[in-house]
Write an enzyme that holds these catalytic residues in place. Structure first.
Site, short mmCIF file in Angstrom:
data_model
loop_
_atom_site.label_atom_id
_atom_site.label_comp_id
_atom_site.label_asym_id
_atom_site.label_seq_id
_atom_site.Cartn_x
_atom_site.Cartn_y
_atom_site.Cartn_z
N ILE A 1 6.48 8.23 -5.72
CA ILE A 1 6.01 7.53 -4.75
C ILE A 1 6.20 5.88 -5.06
CG2 ILE A 1 4.62 9.09 -3.62
CD1 ILE A 1 2.39 7.71 -4.78
N GLU B 1 4.45 -6.65 -1.81
CA GLU B 1 5.57 -7.73 -2.14
C GLU B 1 6.73 -7.68 -1.08
OE1 GLU B 1 7.30 -10.50 -4.41
OE2 GLU B 1 5.41 -9.97 -4.59
N HIS C 1 6.45 5.97 -11.89
CA HIS C 1 5.44 6.05 -11.08
C HIS C 1 5.23 7.41 -10.42
CE1 HIS C 1 2.86 4.62 -7.64
NE2 HIS C 1 2.10 3.98 -8.78
N GLY D 1 2.25 0.80 -4.03
CA GLY D 1 1.56 0.05 -2.65
C GLY D 1 1.84 -1.62 -3.12
N VAL D 2 1.59 -1.93 -4.07
CA VAL D 2 1.74 -3.34 -4.59
C VAL D 2 3.25 -3.81 -4.47
CG1 VAL D 2 2.16 -3.14 -7.00
CG2 VAL D 2 1.19 -4.89 -6.29
#
Length: 150
Positions: A60, A68, A54, A63-64
């Site tokens: 970073i 979670e 990523h 966001g998902v």
């Protein structure tokens, strides 16, 4: 919120209440647990596999996955709430993401503080809100719903 005793901060406490396991367990320890709120934390190791892919040159946390972590904290709160009331039938499963806001990046080596709170329970649905903080600043805010499945 009530203060936690040290035994409640352990991984065994978490794993007795939610089905998630490594490498997809995003809670290291519980800081506080009340009847309608939970606060937990997770250290994001610098060698976490997700950082390799990523944005390898600018790693970073997705966001998902931050969301979670909030969902897992919410599932633990539901499980703990039901624990004293009835035999738990099923596991808390995400049924809706009402909205998410991403405000700050989270990276390798950061410790995130995860919070989830019950907004409302309607029948089998648990409507919740939560956040992730990094360095005492909001990184993510999310509203969601869960229901027991299985």
């Amino acid at each position: 919120m009530e203060a936690m005793n040290p035994s409640l901060m352990e991984q065994s406490f978490i794993q007795e209440r939610i089905p998630h396991r490594a490498p997809f367990l995003w809670l290291d320890r519980i800081l506080e647990l009340g009847t309608e709120t939970i606060r937990a934390e997770k250290l994001l190791p610098t060698d976490l596999d997700v950082f390799q892919g990523h944005y390898p040159d600018y790693p970073i946390m997705p966001g998902v996955l931050l969301c979670e972590a909030v969902f897992q904290a919410g599932a633990l709160l539901i499980g703990e709430t039901l624990r004293g009331e009835q035999e738990i039938k099923g596991v808390p499963v995400l049924t809706r993401i009402i909205g998410a806001k991403f405000k700050r990046e989270v990276g390798p080596g950061d410790t995130i503080e995860i919070q989830a709170a019950l907004k409302e329970k309607v029948g089998p649905a648990w409507f919740m809100k939560g956040s992730v903080r990094v360095k005492d600043k909001i990184a993510v805010q999310v509203e969601f719903a869960c229901a027991l499945k299985g």
